[in-house]
Enzyme design. Structure first.
Site, mmCIF file in Angstrom:
data_model
loop_
_atom_site.group_PDB
_atom_site.id
_atom_site.type_symbol
_atom_site.label_atom_id
_atom_site.label_comp_id
_atom_site.label_asym_id
_atom_site.label_seq_id
_atom_site.Cartn_x
_atom_site.Cartn_y
_atom_site.Cartn_z
ATOM 1 N N CYS A 130 -49.148 -10.920 14.357
ATOM 2 C CA CYS A 130 -47.971 -10.945 14.888
ATOM 3 C C CYS A 130 -47.164 -9.738 14.684
ATOM 4 O O CYS A 130 -45.465 -9.931 13.803
ATOM 5 C CB CYS A 130 -47.554 -12.346 14.104
ATOM 6 S SG CYS A 130 -48.148 -13.291 14.522
ATOM 7 N N LYS A 159 -49.701 -19.247 1.965
ATOM 8 C CA LYS A 159 -50.612 -17.716 1.364
ATOM 9 C C LYS A 159 -50.022 -18.290 -0.209
ATOM 10 O O LYS A 159 -51.055 -16.874 -0.425
ATOM 11 C CB LYS A 159 -49.021 -17.082 1.757
ATOM 12 C CG LYS A 159 -49.356 -17.091 3.203
ATOM 13 C CD LYS A 159 -48.223 -15.685 3.894
ATOM 14 C CE LYS A 159 -48.198 -16.156 5.529
ATOM 15 N NZ LYS A 159 -49.218 -15.251 6.431
HETATM 16 C C1 LIG Z 1 -44.263 -11.044 6.575
HETATM 17 C C2 LIG Z 1 -45.014 -12.724 7.285
HETATM 18 N N1 LIG Z 1 -43.749 -13.149 7.437
HETATM 19 C C3 LIG Z 1 -43.813 -14.539 8.348
HETATM 20 C C4 LIG Z 1 -44.764 -15.448 8.494
HETATM 21 C C5 LIG Z 1 -45.065 -16.240 8.636
HETATM 22 O O1 LIG Z 1 -45.909 -16.913 7.940
HETATM 23 P P1 LIG Z 1 -45.710 -19.117 8.590
HETATM 24 O O2 LIG Z 1 -46.504 -18.305 9.873
HETATM 25 O O3 LIG Z 1 -46.337 -19.326 7.324
HETATM 26 O O4 LIG Z 1 -44.608 -19.576 9.146
HETATM 27 C C6 LIG Z 1 -46.183 -14.626 7.980
HETATM 28 C C7 LIG Z 1 -47.218 -15.280 8.136
HETATM 29 O O5 LIG Z 1 -48.312 -14.705 8.187
HETATM 30 C C8 LIG Z 1 -46.077 -13.058 7.057
HETATM 31 O O6 LIG Z 1 -46.840 -12.678 6.912
#
Ligand SMILES: Cc1ncc(COP(=O)(O)O)c(C=O)c1O
Length: 404
Positions: free
Chosen positions: A362, A224
């Site tokens: 999510c 990100k």
């Molecule tokens: C606020 C937040 N936390 C955690 C994650 C999880 O990241 P990753 O899927 O790269 O492990 C995301 C991914 O969208 C997120 O936006």
């Protein structure tokens, strides 16, 4: 010199892609950001010129690659003002959370409380839920207010000395809310709780100084932050990491192995079992170096202008409802359009080459709190432009007339 978006865009080959003779408008950076040449070139250069496994070899390529990998750790440490041995590379923010929930979390006992919030990504809920199931720990959620800010009065009310972990996002991936994490950390420490900050979104838009914040753990993903996929960062205070058992077993995380007795390596290596994401660390270093050429405040100001433009234009559209209007929020604009399903809206936007995210993001407990099953999210990055926001607004207006 103010932030020059046209110049920054030149660094992203994908942004010059046209679909049906029209430009691509990427407003899904909150899910994963596009990659600048600096990242693509650094990873490619490593594979072409100097690549081997790290920490094991004695030959030139092994040493060069180990140096490049460890330079990545130093860059990340400088970026968030940590010490270098407090930076652990994982495969994602999600894995970093799971590591904490197991390695630190397994020290909790029945009756202890983990406090999270209603606005969290599943990555900052599910590992705690699983810990609760394993250890008989209680998982509690701090509610949010209608504008999408955290209900700090409710936080204060639920924060007792039974709380051992406060797990909260720096910036919500749906509402864009930026939480007062400094205050949250201080209050958590006052009752003896440790803090886990989900920085997956925050690290992209905010300056992070883990020492000034006094955060116990801070996690984020490289992808990100304009870096590669397959790599997460876990910052943990040295004194906590030193006392924590390993999360996974394998090569490199040990000091000595005999058939009957195994001793653990020191952090960070204790938590990096097996061959790590070598090229990805090199890519993340390149991303951070690239990002560091810009004045962060100017980038944020640019993103904020775009957010405000999007907000002003979209809220003129009949039946459009924005989720998350907290003061000082970041550049994420999530909305519902009447009764239209978010997937249908996103598909219409795609016809205009506008890429947004639609669904639950999510964050199902948050969807329940908002009283919706899914929403549309436009997430703004430094490479977006005012023209792109205008195309977004026109495309949403077209979608609205379709459903009216
Ligand atoms: C606020 C937040 N936390 C955690 C994650 C999880 O990241 P990753 O899927 O790269 O492990 C995301 C991914 O969208 C997120 O936006």
């Amino acid at each position: 010199m103010p932030f020059d978006v046209a110049r920054a865009r030149e660094d992203f080959p994908i942004l010059s892609r046209q679909i049906n003779d029209k430009p691509l408008i990427y407003l899904d950076s909150g899910a994963s950001a596009q990659k600048p040449n600096a990242v693509i070139d650094a990873m490619s250069h490593a594979m072409r010129h100097s690549y081997a496994n790290v920490h094991r070899g004695l030959h030139r390529l092994a040493n060069e690659t180990t140096d490049a990998y460890e330079a990545g750790r130093e860059t990340v440490a400088r970026f968030i003002k940590a010490d270098v041995n407090e930076i652990i590379f994982t495969k994602s923010a999600t894995e970093a959370m799971n590591l904490i929930a197991h390695s630190f979390g397994d020290g909790l006992k029945a009756g202890d409380v983990v406090l999270t919030t209603e606005m969290e990504h599943h990555a900052n809920i599910v590992p705690w839920y699983m810990l609760a199931e394993r250890k008989g720990v209680e998982l509690k959620y701090v509610p949010i207010l209608d504008d999408g800010s955290l209900d700090m009065a409710a936080f204060d009310a639920v924060l007792t000395d039974r709380v051992k972990i406060v797990a909260v996002t720096h910036m919500s991936n749906v509402l864009g809310t930026i939480n007062p994490i400094s205050e949250i950390i201080q209050k958590a420490h006052a009752v003896g709780a440790k803090t886990v900050i989900d920085g997956a979104q925050g690290i992209v838009h905010l300056d992070v100084d883990v020492k000034a914040l006094d955060a116990d753990f801070y996690v984020f993903s490289a992808h990100k932050l304009y870096g590669p996929t397959g790599l997460g960062v876990l910052y943990g205070k040295a004194e906590l990491l030193n006392a924590m058992p390993p999360y996974q077993g394998g090569g490199e995380m040990i000091a000595r192995v005999t058939k009957d007795k195994i001793t653990w390596n020191e952090p960070p290596h204790r938590f990096e079992a097996g061959t790590p994401a070598i090229l990805e660390v090199i890519g993340l270093k390149a991303a951070i170096d690239w990002l560091s050429q810009f004045d962060r405040a100017e980038v944020v100001a640019h993103e904020h202008v775009l957010y405000q433009r999007a907000y002003d234009r979209l809220t003129q559209i009949n039946s459009l409802r924005v989720h998350g209007t907290a003061e000082g929020k970041g550049s994420i604009l999530t909305f519902s359009l009447g009764q239209a399903h978010a997937h249908d809206v996103a598909q219409i936007l795609d016809r205009y080459n506008v890429a947004v995210r639609a669904g639950t993001h999510c964050a199902e407990p948050l969807m329940t709190r908002l009283g919706v099953t899914s929403t549309v999210r436009a997430s703004i990055a430094l490479y977006n432009t005012e023209e792109e926001i205008d195309v977004l607004a026109e495309a949403v207006a077209k979608a609205q007339s379709f459903f009216a």
